[in-house]
Design a protein around this motif. Structure first.
Motif, PDB file in Angstrom:
ATOM      1  N   ALA A  38      55.393 -21.686 -13.314  1.00  0.00           N
ATOM      2  CA  ALA A  38      54.212 -20.869 -13.626  1.00  0.00           C
ATOM      3  C   ALA A  38      54.572 -19.731 -14.573  1.00  0.00           C
ATOM      4  O   ALA A  38      53.816 -19.421 -15.511  1.00  0.00           O
ATOM      5  CB  ALA A  38      53.611 -20.312 -12.328  1.00  0.00           C
ATOM      6  N   GLN A  39      55.743 -19.111 -14.392  1.00  0.00           N
ATOM      7  CA  GLN A  39      56.168 -18.031 -15.283  1.00  0.00           C
ATOM      8  C   GLN A  39      56.412 -18.566 -16.697  1.00  0.00           C
ATOM      9  O   GLN A  39      56.026 -17.932 -17.691  1.00  0.00           O
ATOM     10  CB  GLN A  39      57.443 -17.388 -14.718  1.00  0.00           C
ATOM     11  CG  GLN A  39      57.990 -16.240 -15.544  1.00  0.00           C
ATOM     12  CD  GLN A  39      57.057 -15.046 -15.560  1.00  0.00           C
ATOM     13  OE1 GLN A  39      56.232 -14.891 -14.678  1.00  0.00           O
ATOM     14  NE2 GLN A  39      57.175 -14.176 -16.548  1.00  0.00           N
ATOM     15  N   LEU A  40      57.035 -19.750 -16.788  1.00  0.00           N
ATOM     16  CA  LEU A  40      57.301 -20.337 -18.100  1.00  0.00           C
ATOM     17  C   LEU A  40      55.994 -20.693 -18.813  1.00  0.00           C
ATOM     18  O   LEU A  40      55.835 -20.436 -20.012  1.00  0.00           O
ATOM     19  CB  LEU A  40      58.171 -21.586 -17.928  1.00  0.00           C
ATOM     20  CG  LEU A  40      58.590 -22.293 -19.231  1.00  0.00           C
ATOM     21  CD1 LEU A  40      59.396 -21.364 -20.114  1.00  0.00           C
ATOM     22  CD2 LEU A  40      59.385 -23.553 -18.907  1.00  0.00           C
ATOM     23  N   LEU A  41      55.039 -21.262 -18.075  1.00  0.00           N
ATOM     24  CA  LEU A  41      53.745 -21.592 -18.678  1.00  0.00           C
ATOM     25  C   LEU A  41      52.999 -20.338 -19.102  1.00  0.00           C
ATOM     26  O   LEU A  41      52.337 -20.307 -20.141  1.00  0.00           O
ATOM     27  CB  LEU A  41      52.898 -22.412 -17.696  1.00  0.00           C
ATOM     28  CG  LEU A  41      53.418 -23.818 -17.379  1.00  0.00           C
ATOM     29  CD1 LEU A  41      52.568 -24.470 -16.318  1.00  0.00           C
ATOM     30  CD2 LEU A  41      53.446 -24.674 -18.636  1.00  0.00           C
TER      31      LEU A  41
ATOM     32  N   ASN B  64      50.174 -20.902 -21.512  1.00  0.00           N
ATOM     33  CA  ASN B  64      49.541 -22.051 -20.859  1.00  0.00           C
ATOM     34  C   ASN B  64      49.274 -21.768 -19.383  1.00  0.00           C
ATOM     35  O   ASN B  64      49.459 -22.630 -18.522  1.00  0.00           O
ATOM     36  CB  ASN B  64      50.436 -23.286 -20.983  1.00  0.00           C
ATOM     37  CG  ASN B  64      50.725 -23.642 -22.419  1.00  0.00           C
ATOM     38  OD1 ASN B  64      49.819 -23.863 -23.195  1.00  0.00           O
ATOM     39  ND2 ASN B  64      51.994 -23.660 -22.797  1.00  0.00           N
ATOM     40  N   GLN B  65      48.858 -20.518 -19.059  1.00  0.00           N
ATOM     41  CA  GLN B  65      48.660 -20.153 -17.661  1.00  0.00           C
ATOM     42  C   GLN B  65      47.504 -20.885 -17.001  1.00  0.00           C
ATOM     43  O   GLN B  65      47.398 -20.901 -15.772  1.00  0.00           O
ATOM     44  CB  GLN B  65      48.440 -18.634 -17.525  1.00  0.00           C
ATOM     45  CG  GLN B  65      47.240 -18.096 -18.301  1.00  0.00           C
ATOM     46  CD  GLN B  65      47.604 -17.719 -19.727  1.00  0.00           C
ATOM     47  OE1 GLN B  65      48.655 -18.108 -20.221  1.00  0.00           O
ATOM     48  NE2 GLN B  65      46.756 -16.928 -20.381  1.00  0.00           N
ATOM     49  N   ARG B  66      46.617 -21.504 -17.780  1.00  0.00           N
ATOM     50  CA  ARG B  66      45.498 -22.241 -17.185  1.00  0.00           C
ATOM     51  C   ARG B  66      45.876 -23.660 -16.775  1.00  0.00           C
ATOM     52  O   ARG B  66      45.052 -24.361 -16.188  1.00  0.00           O
ATOM     53  CB  ARG B  66      44.333 -22.296 -18.164  1.00  0.00           C
ATOM     54  CG  ARG B  66      43.700 -20.927 -18.439  1.00  0.00           C
ATOM     55  CD  ARG B  66      42.464 -21.070 -19.303  1.00  0.00           C
ATOM     56  NE  ARG B  66      41.839 -19.776 -19.552  1.00  0.00           N
ATOM     57  CZ  ARG B  66      40.743 -19.607 -20.276  1.00  0.00           C
ATOM     58  NH1 ARG B  66      40.142 -20.659 -20.813  1.00  0.00           N
ATOM     59  NH2 ARG B  66      40.246 -18.408 -20.454  1.00  0.00           N
ATOM     60  N   SER B  67      47.055 -24.107 -17.094  1.00  0.00           N
ATOM     61  CA  SER B  67      47.467 -25.467 -16.732  1.00  0.00           C
ATOM     62  C   SER B  67      47.675 -25.544 -15.224  1.00  0.00           C
ATOM     63  O   SER B  67      48.283 -24.673 -14.614  1.00  0.00           O
ATOM     64  CB  SER B  67      48.763 -25.844 -17.458  1.00  0.00           C
ATOM     65  OG  SER B  67      48.558 -25.852 -18.857  1.00  0.00           O
ATOM     66  N   GLN B  68      47.176 -26.622 -14.612  1.00  0.00           N
ATOM     67  CA  GLN B  68      47.301 -26.817 -13.173  1.00  0.00           C
ATOM     68  C   GLN B  68      48.688 -27.337 -12.828  1.00  0.00           C
ATOM     69  O   GLN B  68      49.261 -28.151 -13.556  1.00  0.00           O
ATOM     70  CB  GLN B  68      46.242 -27.803 -12.691  1.00  0.00           C
ATOM     71  CG  GLN B  68      46.250 -28.018 -11.187  1.00  0.00           C
ATOM     72  CD  GLN B  68      45.244 -29.069 -10.769  1.00  0.00           C
ATOM     73  OE1 GLN B  68      44.640 -29.715 -11.606  1.00  0.00           O
ATOM     74  NE2 GLN B  68      45.070 -29.259  -9.484  1.00  0.00           N
ATOM     75  N   ILE B  69      49.238 -26.851 -11.695  1.00  0.00           N
ATOM     76  CA  ILE B  69      50.558 -27.276 -11.213  1.00  0.00           C
ATOM     77  C   ILE B  69      50.350 -28.030  -9.905  1.00  0.00           C
ATOM     78  O   ILE B  69      49.817 -27.484  -8.946  1.00  0.00           O
ATOM     79  CB  ILE B  69      51.504 -26.082 -11.017  1.00  0.00           C
ATOM     80  CG1 ILE B  69      51.709 -25.337 -12.352  1.00  0.00           C
ATOM     81  CG2 ILE B  69      52.833 -26.544 -10.455  1.00  0.00           C
ATOM     82  CD1 ILE B  69      52.560 -24.096 -12.231  1.00  0.00           C
TER      83      ILE B  69
END
Length: 584
Positions: free
Chosen positions: A79-82, A87-92
């Protein structure tokens, strides 16, 4: 560079920021589980983008920017890398690698599903799409009617998506429903998905559309100017007609006034010159009829002008809406063109950077060649100087002996590899893998031992708290039982045996208290019928008040009671009536 640019285009297509360095850094980092997989769109391709591309952009487009990991401890780092790469909106998604068989959920082969319309190159990504979007069981159809027909023929209910943006549901027990699927906005990033081409071709297509729209805009601007001119002329004609209408209305009012005045004069001077007044009246009536006819003609003319003007107004409004839509598209194309220009500048900068590094490396190579030449020249000089003092000393071992030793060593290595079934490098790699697996198992074992200890301690704490609650409830029941017996002058106690799960009563009645000859409590079996009933009432009231029972019901509790016990029992049950409702 072409490979990096293609990857960047694919990442940007699936709503992943074009910061390629950050995206590639995922493969270089150390992870607790397997390296993250994503975005999913890199592994998904539509077989027929012209037919299903628009529907898939809406239905599964949001999942194309998702990432999947196998260990929850890797989520903060990913999440930190995204977030750092925009790209913080990308789902994990956190899920183990479970390549399960999902064929049971698929319909027969003659039915087209979302899965059968896709090409998924990664089995792990495929299972995530099956789990989260049910692509293996969702049917596809061209129209809503065709989708409903497919579900009816399937006979077991299900969900179908239509290319004309309808979602159809049929329930197994019968009945169904359909709903409209909202289309994407013009600026939605999912608009770039499943186009079947790359970013450069897409940019050229948008530029061609931009030129086409600009040409059409020029023609529309001329039409708008002509329509606006016609509109102004119509407005002027309508204004003239309105002024004529006002003038005619004023004339009509004046004529009506004159008619009224003449009527008054006629009434006053009826005997005098009646013939002249009647002629004047006829003239006024004739003039009035002419004016009314002119007024009606003007109304008809006005309606005609308004009817002629209405298509121009509608066309003007439609053109205004087209201009607004074109402005939105032009803004979007400008943004994408600016992004492409930025990519081109970054690529040019990269080319310049690597050209500079190549020039530096060539200089280093030339310097190294010069150094090698100097060393070779010095070696030759030193050899010539040394030959002045003595002859060159040959190698004490002959080449044949050295070759035999080398062949023997190579044969020994080959024999060792044959016996062990692997090379030394392969054995070392397998040893490192086993070491990593052993360390992982030890960490998991320590974690399970900690969890086991915590669970054991939790069970002990819960049992201790439960025993404490049980003791408090038993103590409250004993106190309440003694209190209720005291209302009749009795004494007694309740004996709880939690180990054997039994409950015993001991009661000392008033006759024992009066005589004081036998201070022992009676066994419940030796009590009279009324005493048993009263003791039972006391026990029930004690249990109810100990455990907080909200509803209390008794039926024919006073069968064996005398009048005294009945009266006391009724008072005992009626006393807590403020918060308890008792049914007899």
């Amino acid at each position: 560079m072409p490979v990096r640019r293609g990857i960047a285009d694919r990442l940007r297509e699936f709503r992943v920021n074009q910061n390629l360095g950050r995206a590639i850094e995922i493969k270089r980092m150390r992870w607790h589980g397997q390296p993250p997989v994503g975005p999913f769109g890199l592994y998904v391709k539509v077989k027929d983008p012209e037919q299903w591309g628009n529907l898939f952009r809406i239905v599964i487009g949001s999942a194309m920017s998702s990432f999947a990991i196998t260990d929850a401890r890797d989520r903060p780092a990913l999440a930190q890398l995204l977030k750092q790469s925009g790209n913080q909106r990308s789902q994990i998604i956190i899920s183990e690698v479970d390549l399960f068989d999902f064929s049971e959920g698929e319909p027969p082969r003659e039915y087209l599903t979302i899965l059968r319309a896709l090409e998924v190159t990664d089995e792990y990504v495929l299972r995530q799409l099956v789990n989260n979007l049910h692509i293996e069981s969702t049917l596809l159809a061209r129209t809503r009617a065709e989708a409903d027909k497919m579900l009816l023929s399937l006979g077991r209910g299900g969900v179908a998506m239509a290319a004309d943006l309808y979602r159809v549901v049929r329930f197994p027990e019968g009945g169904g429903q359909s709903s409209v699927i909202n289309d994407l906005r013009h600026g939605d990033p999912r608009q770039h998905l499943f186009r079947g081409n790359n970013a450069d071709a897409e940019r050229r297509r948008w530029e061609g559309q931009r030129d086409d729209f600009n040409a059409r805009l020029s023609g529309l601007a001329k039409q708008i100017a002509e329509l606006q001119s016609a509109y102004h002329r119509s407005r002027q004609a309508a204004g003239n007609l309105e002024r004529q209408e006002s003038e005619l209305n004023r004339n009509i009012r004046n004529l009506r006034t004159q008619i009224n005045n003449l009527q008054l004069e006629l009434n006053e001077d009826m005997p005098v010159n009646i013939q002249a007044l009647q002629e004047a009246l006829e003239e006024q009536r004739t003039e009035k009829a002419n004016i009314i006819i002119q007024y009606e003609q003007l109304l008809v003319e006005r309606e005609r002008v308004q009817a002629d003007q209405r298509p121009y107004m509608e066309e003007s409004e439609r053109l205004r809406q087209k201009i607004a839509e074109h402005s939105d598209r032009r803004s979007e194309i400008s943004e994408r063109l600016n992004a492409a220009v930025t990519d081109r500048m970054n690529a040019d900068n990269s080319i310049q950077h690597f050209n500079k590094k190549a020039f530096e490396e060539r200089n280093k190579l030339a310097m190294a060649e010069e150094v090698a030449k100097d060393l070779e020249r010095e070696f030759k000089d030193w050899s010539a100087q040394a030959s002045k003092y003595c002859d060159p000393f040959p190698n004490p071992r002959k080449p044949d002996a050295v070759q035999r030793n080398l062949d023997a060593v190579q044969a020994a290595l080959a024999e060792r590899e044959r016996r062990q079934g692997a090379t030394i490098e392969e054995i070392a790699d397998e040893f490192h893998k086993k070491e990593l697996a052993l360390e992982t198992a030890r960490r998991e074992l320590r974690a399970l031992n900690s969890l086991n200890k915590a669970l054991r301690q939790s069970v002990k704490d819960r049992l201790s708290r439960w025993h404490e609650f049980r003791r408090h409830i038993a103590l409250r029941c004993k106190v309440y039982f003694a209190y209720h017996l005291s209302n009749r002058g009795y004494f007694g106690k309740v004996l709880f045996d939690h180990v054997n799960g039994t409950l015993n009563l001991r009661v000392q009645t008033d006759d024992q208290t009066a005589t004081q000859q036998d201070s022992r409590e009676k066994d419940p079996r030796s009590l009279s019928g009324g005493e048993k009933s009263f003791s039972t009432i006391c026990l029930l009231l004690s249990l109810w008040e100990s455990i907080g029972c909200p509803i209390r019901c008794l039926d024919e509790f006073d069968v064996f009671m005398d009048a005294v016990n009945r009266r006391i029992s009724m008072k005992m049950m009626a006393r807590p009536s403020a918060y308890t409702l008792t049914f007899n």
